[in-house]
Structure formats: C-alpha cells, structure tokens
Motif scaffolding. Structure first.
Motif, short mmCIF file in Angstrom:
data_model
loop_
_atom_site.label_atom_id
_atom_site.label_comp_id
_atom_site.label_asym_id
_atom_site.label_seq_id
_atom_site.Cartn_x
_atom_site.Cartn_y
_atom_site.Cartn_z
N ALA A 44 0.83 -1.21 0.00
CA ALA A 44 0.00 0.00 0.00
C ALA A 44 0.87 1.26 0.00
CB ALA A 44 -0.91 0.01 1.23
N ALA A 45 0.26 2.35 -0.43
CA ALA A 45 0.94 3.65 -0.40
C ALA A 45 0.82 4.24 1.01
CB ALA A 45 0.30 4.59 -1.41
N PHE A 46 1.69 5.19 1.32
CA PHE A 46 1.62 5.87 2.61
C PHE A 46 1.97 7.35 2.42
CE2 PHE A 46 5.95 4.35 2.16
CZ PHE A 46 6.72 5.42 2.57
N GLY A 83 8.35 16.05 13.39
CA GLY A 83 7.15 16.74 12.94
C GLY A 83 6.36 15.95 11.89
N PHE A 84 6.91 14.84 11.40
CA PHE A 84 6.21 14.05 10.39
C PHE A 84 5.32 13.00 11.05
CE2 PHE A 84 9.68 15.63 7.77
CZ PHE A 84 9.01 15.98 6.61
N ASP A 85 4.09 12.92 10.57
CA ASP A 85 3.14 11.91 11.05
C ASP A 85 2.72 11.07 9.84
OD1 ASP A 85 1.23 10.34 12.24
OD2 ASP A 85 -0.16 11.98 12.65
N CYS A 86 2.99 9.78 9.93
CA CYS A 86 2.70 8.86 8.82
C CYS A 86 1.41 8.08 9.04
CB CYS A 86 3.87 7.91 8.61
SG CYS A 86 5.43 8.74 8.29
N GLY A 87 0.67 8.39 10.10
CA GLY A 87 -0.63 7.77 10.30
C GLY A 87 -0.70 6.69 11.35
N SER A 88 0.42 6.07 11.70
CA SER A 88 0.41 5.05 12.76
C SER A 88 1.79 5.01 13.43
CB SER A 88 0.06 3.67 12.20
OG SER A 88 1.16 3.12 11.52
N ASN A 92 5.44 5.44 11.69
CA ASN A 92 6.27 6.55 12.19
C ASN A 92 7.63 6.03 12.65
OD1 ASN A 92 4.29 8.43 11.69
ND2 ASN A 92 3.63 8.59 13.82
N ARG A 93 7.64 4.92 13.38
CA ARG A 93 8.90 4.35 13.88
C ARG A 93 9.79 3.94 12.70
NH1 ARG A 93 6.83 0.64 16.86
NH2 ARG A 93 6.83 -0.91 15.21
N LEU A 98 14.39 4.91 9.12
CA LEU A 98 14.87 5.15 7.77
C LEU A 98 15.68 6.45 7.69
CD1 LEU A 98 14.87 4.66 4.66
CD2 LEU A 98 12.74 5.98 4.60
N LEU A 99 15.16 7.53 8.30
CA LEU A 99 15.83 8.84 8.25
C LEU A 99 16.99 8.96 9.23
CD1 LEU A 99 12.80 11.28 7.95
CD2 LEU A 99 14.27 10.41 6.13
N GLN A 100 17.19 7.94 10.05
CA GLN A 100 18.24 7.97 11.08
C GLN A 100 18.07 9.17 11.99
OE1 GLN A 100 21.92 7.84 8.84
NE2 GLN A 100 21.29 6.02 7.72
N THR A 101 16.84 9.36 12.47
CA THR A 101 16.47 10.52 13.27
C THR A 101 17.33 10.67 14.51
OG1 THR A 101 14.21 10.54 12.41
CG2 THR A 101 14.55 11.59 14.54
#
Length: 190
Positions: A44-46, A83-88, A92-93, A98-101
């Motif tokens: 699915a897309a996100f 600040g990014f919300d991916c919906g769950s 999000n984790r 992935l971004l190495q936050t």
C-alpha cells in the motif's frame, strides 16, 4: 581633479547599484502550508504529513535579482523529523529509523536559486539534506504572488541517493519502494 571626481562618481554609482541588488526580507512560512512525503510499498501507499508547529517562526533571507533569475542566501527550511506523522506508530517508527532521526534529527531544504519563466511559473534549484547527505535538484514551481504568496510543487527522489535503505517487514514480504515524492504547498508572508 576632474578625472578623480569622475572616478569617485563612477565608484559611488556602482556601489549604490550593488547595494540595491541585495535585498533582505523577513519571511514567515504560515501554518496553512502543507508538506507531505509520499511513498509506496508492494502492499500500500503511505503519506507522512509535516506538522507546521515544528517550523521556526520566521527567518531573514537575502537575495539578489538579475532579470528573471533570483539567487538566495539563508533561505533554509528546517524540518524536525519528529514533525512528520505517517498515520500510525509503526509507520512513524519505521520512518524515523529510515531517516536515522537519532543521528540526523532534521531535514534541510535550502532554496539556492529561482529562474522565473513567467509570473506564475519558475524552476527552483534546491539543496536537500537528509541523514547528513546533501543532494541538489531542479524542480518546477507554481507561484501565486499576493500579500500571502503561495509556492506549489512536487519533487521526485530516490532515497538510495542519500545512502538510505528502505525498510523490509515480515521477513521481506513487505518492501518499501526507494522512490518517494515530496509534495509542498507553502504559504509565505513577507
């Protein structure tokens, strides 16, 4: 004496002209702005939407204009990864992994240059820093110039260009694709 006066007049005029070429502005990206990262997997897309409350209030930028070309200094949009919300929580984790936050908590979008092709269309040259690596892109931007200016566009990029590896879930059965889009609609008050 006339030669010295003439030389001084020429130097003064050129100094005044150069001083007018550089302009400073204080701008604010308004809360009505939208910035979304759109991705896809084999399932699915996100979408990961940015919460504008994580933006700085305003910033000073300097620019010079030469005909239809505008060059910028200090036009950096700093995006706190949190600040990014991916919906769950799970997505999000994965997104933060992935971004190495933990090591790189921010994405930087730096506007370097804009070439106007018409009053409502331009090509922007931007530098984007993700996970500590900067890459440069050119992208078309639609412009609505008013008291509140609006800049719309979409940038297609590959996360592998930043040395990032897309997450795989369920023993590799769910795979996130390497291609993402950054879609923006920035509302800016001058």
């Amino acid at each position: 004496m006339k030669k010295i006066a003439f030389v001084l007049l020429v130097l003064f005029c050129s100094a005044v002209t150069r001083a007018q070429d550089f302009q400073k502005r204080n701008i604010t990206v308004l809360p009505s702005s939208e910035l979304t990262i759109i991705g896809d997997s084999n399932i699915a897309a996100f979408q990961c939407e940015f919460d504008n409350s994580y933006l700085e209030d305003s910033q000073n930028i300097t620019f010079t204009q030469n005909g239809s070309k505008i060059e910028f200094t200090g036009a950096v949009l700093i995006l706190n990864n949190k600040g990014f919300d991916c919906g769950s929580k799970g997505i999000n984790r994965d997104f933060h992994d992935l971004l190495q936050t933990d090591k790189h908590p921010r994405i930087l979008l730096e506007l370097n240059e804009v070439s106007m092709s018409s009053p409502t269309k331009a090509v922007a040259k931007v530098g984007i820093t993700i996970a500590g690596k900067e890459r440069f892109y050119e992208l078309p931007v639609a412009i609505k110039n008013a008291a509140i200016a609006e800049f719309k566009g979409k940038l297609h990029l590959n996360i592998k260009d930043y040395g990032l590896e897309a997450p795989k879930k369920l023993f590799g059965m769910i795979v996130v694709k390497d291609e993402i889009d950054i879609q923006f609609n920035l509302q800016v008050k001058k």
